[in-house]
Design a protein around this motif. Structure first.
Motif, short mmCIF file in Angstrom:
data_model
loop_
_atom_site.label_atom_id
_atom_site.label_comp_id
_atom_site.label_asym_id
_atom_site.label_seq_id
_atom_site.Cartn_x
_atom_site.Cartn_y
_atom_site.Cartn_z
N THR A 340 -16.72 46.57 64.24
CA THR A 340 -16.14 46.18 65.53
C THR A 340 -16.96 46.71 66.70
O THR A 340 -16.73 46.30 67.83
CB THR A 340 -14.70 46.69 65.63
OG1 THR A 340 -14.69 48.12 65.50
CG2 THR A 340 -13.83 46.08 64.54
N ARG A 359 -13.68 57.63 62.40
CA ARG A 359 -13.11 56.48 61.71
C ARG A 359 -13.90 55.24 62.12
O ARG A 359 -14.08 54.99 63.31
CB ARG A 359 -11.63 56.29 62.06
CG ARG A 359 -10.71 57.27 61.35
CD ARG A 359 -9.25 57.01 61.72
NE ARG A 359 -8.35 57.78 60.88
CZ ARG A 359 -7.83 57.36 59.74
NH1 ARG A 359 -8.12 56.13 59.32
NH2 ARG A 359 -7.03 58.12 59.03
N PRO A 361 -13.75 51.31 61.88
CA PRO A 361 -13.02 50.11 61.46
C PRO A 361 -13.96 48.94 61.16
O PRO A 361 -15.04 48.84 61.74
CB PRO A 361 -12.12 49.82 62.66
CG PRO A 361 -12.85 50.41 63.83
CD PRO A 361 -13.60 51.60 63.31
N GLU A 363 -13.79 44.48 60.04
CA GLU A 363 -12.98 43.26 59.92
C GLU A 363 -13.53 42.42 58.78
O GLU A 363 -14.75 42.36 58.58
CB GLU A 363 -13.00 42.47 61.23
CG GLU A 363 -12.35 43.19 62.39
CD GLU A 363 -12.45 42.42 63.70
OE1 GLU A 363 -13.28 41.47 63.73
OE2 GLU A 363 -11.75 42.74 64.65
N THR A 396 -5.85 51.39 55.86
CA THR A 396 -6.42 50.68 57.00
C THR A 396 -7.75 50.00 56.70
O THR A 396 -8.24 49.22 57.50
CB THR A 396 -6.63 51.65 58.17
OG1 THR A 396 -7.64 52.63 57.80
CG2 THR A 396 -5.33 52.38 58.51
N ASN A 397 -8.37 50.33 55.55
CA ASN A 397 -9.68 49.79 55.17
C ASN A 397 -10.79 50.31 56.06
O ASN A 397 -11.88 49.72 56.12
CB ASN A 397 -9.66 48.25 55.17
CG ASN A 397 -10.61 47.66 54.14
OD1 ASN A 397 -10.84 48.25 53.08
ND2 ASN A 397 -11.17 46.51 54.44
N GLU A 398 -10.55 51.39 56.79
CA GLU A 398 -11.57 51.99 57.66
C GLU A 398 -12.47 52.92 56.86
O GLU A 398 -12.07 53.48 55.82
CB GLU A 398 -10.91 52.79 58.78
CG GLU A 398 -10.10 51.97 59.76
CD GLU A 398 -9.35 52.85 60.75
OE1 GLU A 398 -9.51 52.63 61.96
OE2 GLU A 398 -8.61 53.75 60.31
#
Length: 624
Positions: A340, A359, A361, A363, A396-398
């Motif tokens: 991101t 962290r 993130p 997508e 969260t898949n982070e």
């Protein structure tokens, strides 16, 4: 031989289009066992009809109807012993239609020898098996046909029938005029419930009530009409992977039809009425396939298409059922995880470890919580010393970046990492590659406590060294200024209080007698712990290892002051003398043993090893 009487029952059906136009409701026609190609079955006779608009269509594709209304076989057709039945549909331009049932029957007759009722060489019943049309609307009772025994030529007879449909379930369906032999049906029949009946017929002399012929089983076949629409057997739920090639099988539509399986009433034809740009269906098999390779789950993950099934191979007079099929587009890993942000920068204090720094993130357009979506992070560059690790947050898949091994600001002030995001599954159906992102890690300087010149320092000291003797210095420096100014030194541990520490310069001097044989010394080693404290009260620790050298400060001793010697008569006695010394070699064993100068000459010594001798007597007797 009595003649076989076969009647064409030409009940008429009024066409709704023209009240005065009539066609037969049914035809019974005698044909060969195998009808050859081109064989003319019969000509359909119509009355008061507009022949220009009237169209006749056989439901059986093995027959055709010519322009002069002749029914002709297009291929060889076998006729079973029970006969063959098919419908001819009459329809006009307005769409009104009527049905005529054609019954094809063998010309063969049944012959059996009698078994004792009458003295005749043979007997014959007439006519052949009967056919009735299911769901007939009446009026009832409705005549089917006459049962005739050739014994009527000699006797006045009456007829009796029994069996299912008469006196057995379904009771009262059929009835027989006992005098004329006319068999009638009394109500409509559902072929899907009863496809045929076997009735037992008997003939009796009216005067003697004796049977005039053998009993005969008459089979009544219920001819099928297309009164059941085809139905779907399974739920119309299918899945096909996205980007599948055109022609990929999506699934098969399974159907059933309760009508007669030997007729075209159950021959299903399949149609799609929606989704035709993406899907196709085989009209004969019901197999749905893709028409394109552009299905994209991320654009649309589900399609609802309309499926129509028609019996009679889709003829205009067929029955049909409509259903909706749900086609789910299955996911493939055709989308890589994307960051991101274009980059990250983070600070980490020196000497920190096992701390979450960042962290990261991502997508991903693929199906959530599948291997195509779950991310897996890799540190490609910058972690050669193993100071970092990166995990995946399962919720969260982070990406979770940790510092795992402390960094030293004095050694390195900045680390440049390159982190890759990928999935558990490999990419498929795309030319994309796994993406990376730079992470700039700045090491933040901390005001650290003083550090000793080495974590551990070693000095060798002889035991019994005089008090006040200098054995060495153990100093510390500020890691940033590299100076020892203002640092004070203290002991944290000194179990035997053998060492004094100069607080200002870290000198170590003997404070009390150092004894190697002390219980505080293990394998010649004695440890003390030092602490260095700077002006801001920050501290550092270190260990001083003192190796204690041995000196000969212990005499050998015989630990057992009294020993008992036992003698036997005629034999010399002996006793083992063992000595000990607390010192180490060379200040201990090997020992030398001697007898005192004033011994009486009756004893002698024999060396056993470095620590023991035997003392023996030279005469017999008891020694006290």
């Amino acid at each position: 031989m009595a003649n076989v009487l076969i009647f064409n029952i030409c009940l008429v059906l009024m066409l709704s289009r023209v009240e005065s136009c009539f066609i037969p409701e049914s035809l019974y026609i005698i044909v060969p066992d195998t009808i050859p190609t081109g064989y003319k079955i019969t000509t359909v006779v119509v009355e008061d009809c507009d022949t220009e608009s009237l169209r006749l269509t056989p439901e059986d594709p093995r027959f055709t109807i010519t322009s002069n209304r002749a029914i002709v076989a297009l291929t060889p057709v076998s006729v079973a012993p029970g006969g063959r039945t098919f419908s001819v549909w009459a329809r006009d331009n307005s769409g009104m239609e009527s049905e005529m049932v054609v019954h094809l029957l063998h010309s063969a007759v049944q012959e059996k020898k009698p078994t004792g009722f009458l003295k005749r060489s043979k007997r014959r019943w007439s006519p052949p098996p009967f056919n009735v049309l299911e769901n007939d609307v009446g009026p009832f009772p409705k005549s089917i046909d006459k049962i005739v025994s050739d014994s009527e030529a000699k006797y006045q007879v009456y007829y009796v029938i029994s069996g299912p449909g008469v006196d057995q379930i379904p009771v009262g369906l059929f009835s027989l005029n006992r005098d004329s032999g006319m068999l009638s049906v009394n109500r409509a029949i559902d072929r899907e419930e009863y496809s045929s009946f076997t009735l037992t017929t008997k003939v009796f002399d009216k005067f003697t009530n004796e049977q005039t012929d053998l009993p005969l089983d008459i089979r009544v076949v219920v001819d099928d009409v297309n009164d059941n629409a085809p139905t779907f057997v399974d739920q119309l739920q299918f899945t096909v992977p996205e980007q599948s090639n055109a022609g990929t099988v999506v699934g098969k539509v399974n159907t059933t039809d309760r009508d007669d399986p030997t007729t075209t009433h159950v021959k299903i034809k399949y149609f799609l009425t929606t989704g035709l740009d993406l899907f196709a269906i085989n009209p004969q098999t019901g197999v749905i396939t893709t028409k394109t390779n552009t299905l994209d789950r991320e654009t649309k993950d589900k399609y609802v298409v309309t499926v129509v099934i028609k019996d009679m191979e889709g003829a205009v007079n067929c029955l049909s059922t409509t259903g909706t099929a749900t086609i789910t587009v299955g996911d493939i890993n055709d989308n890589e995880p994307t960051f991101t942000k274009p980059s990250y920068a983070v600070d980490v204090k020196e000497n920190e470890s096992q701390k979450l720094l960042l962290r990261i993130p991502v997508e991903d357009k693929d199906l959530i919580n599948t291997p195509n979506w779950i991310s897996k992070f890799v540190i490609n560059k910058g972690n050669e010393n193993g100071n970092f690790r990166i995990d995946t947050d399962p919720k969260t898949n982070e990406g979770l970046l940790y510092v795992t091994k402390p960094l030293d600001y004095e050694q390195i002030q900045n680390v440049k990492l390159e982190i890759m995001a990928r999935n558990q599954a490999e990419l498929s159906g795309t030319t994309a590659q796994w993406r990376t992102i730079p992470v700039d890690v700045t090491v933040v300087n901390e005001d650290e406590g003083p550090e000793f010149s080495a974590p551990t320092i070693r000095f060798t000291v002889k035991e019994n060294t005089p008090n006040g003797t200098l054995i060495g210095s153990y100093i510390a420096k500020d890691p940033e200024t590299k100076s020892s100014n203002g640092i004070k030194y203290y002991k944290l541990t000194d179990p035997a209080s053998w060492i004094n520490v100069n607080r200002d310069n870290g000198e170590l001097r003997v404070a009390n007698t150092i004894d190697r044989e002390s219980s505080f010394v293990q394998n010649g080693i004695y440890n003390i712990t030092m602490k260095a404290v700077d002006a801001s009260s920050k501290t550092g620790t270190g260990t001083v290892v003192i190796v204690v050298e041995d000196v000969n400060d212990n005499v050998p001793v015989i630990p057992t002051p009294e020993m008992v010697l036992c003698e036997k008569e005629g034999e010399l006695g002996s006793v083992l003398v063992v000595a000990e010394d607390k010192d180490q070699r060379p200040f201990s064993d090997p020992f030398s043993f001697t007898l005192p100068p004033n011994h009486d000459g009756k004893w002698s010594l024999t060396k056993v090893n470095d620590t023991a001798d035997y003392r023996t007597q030279s005469h017999t007797g008891v020694v006290h």
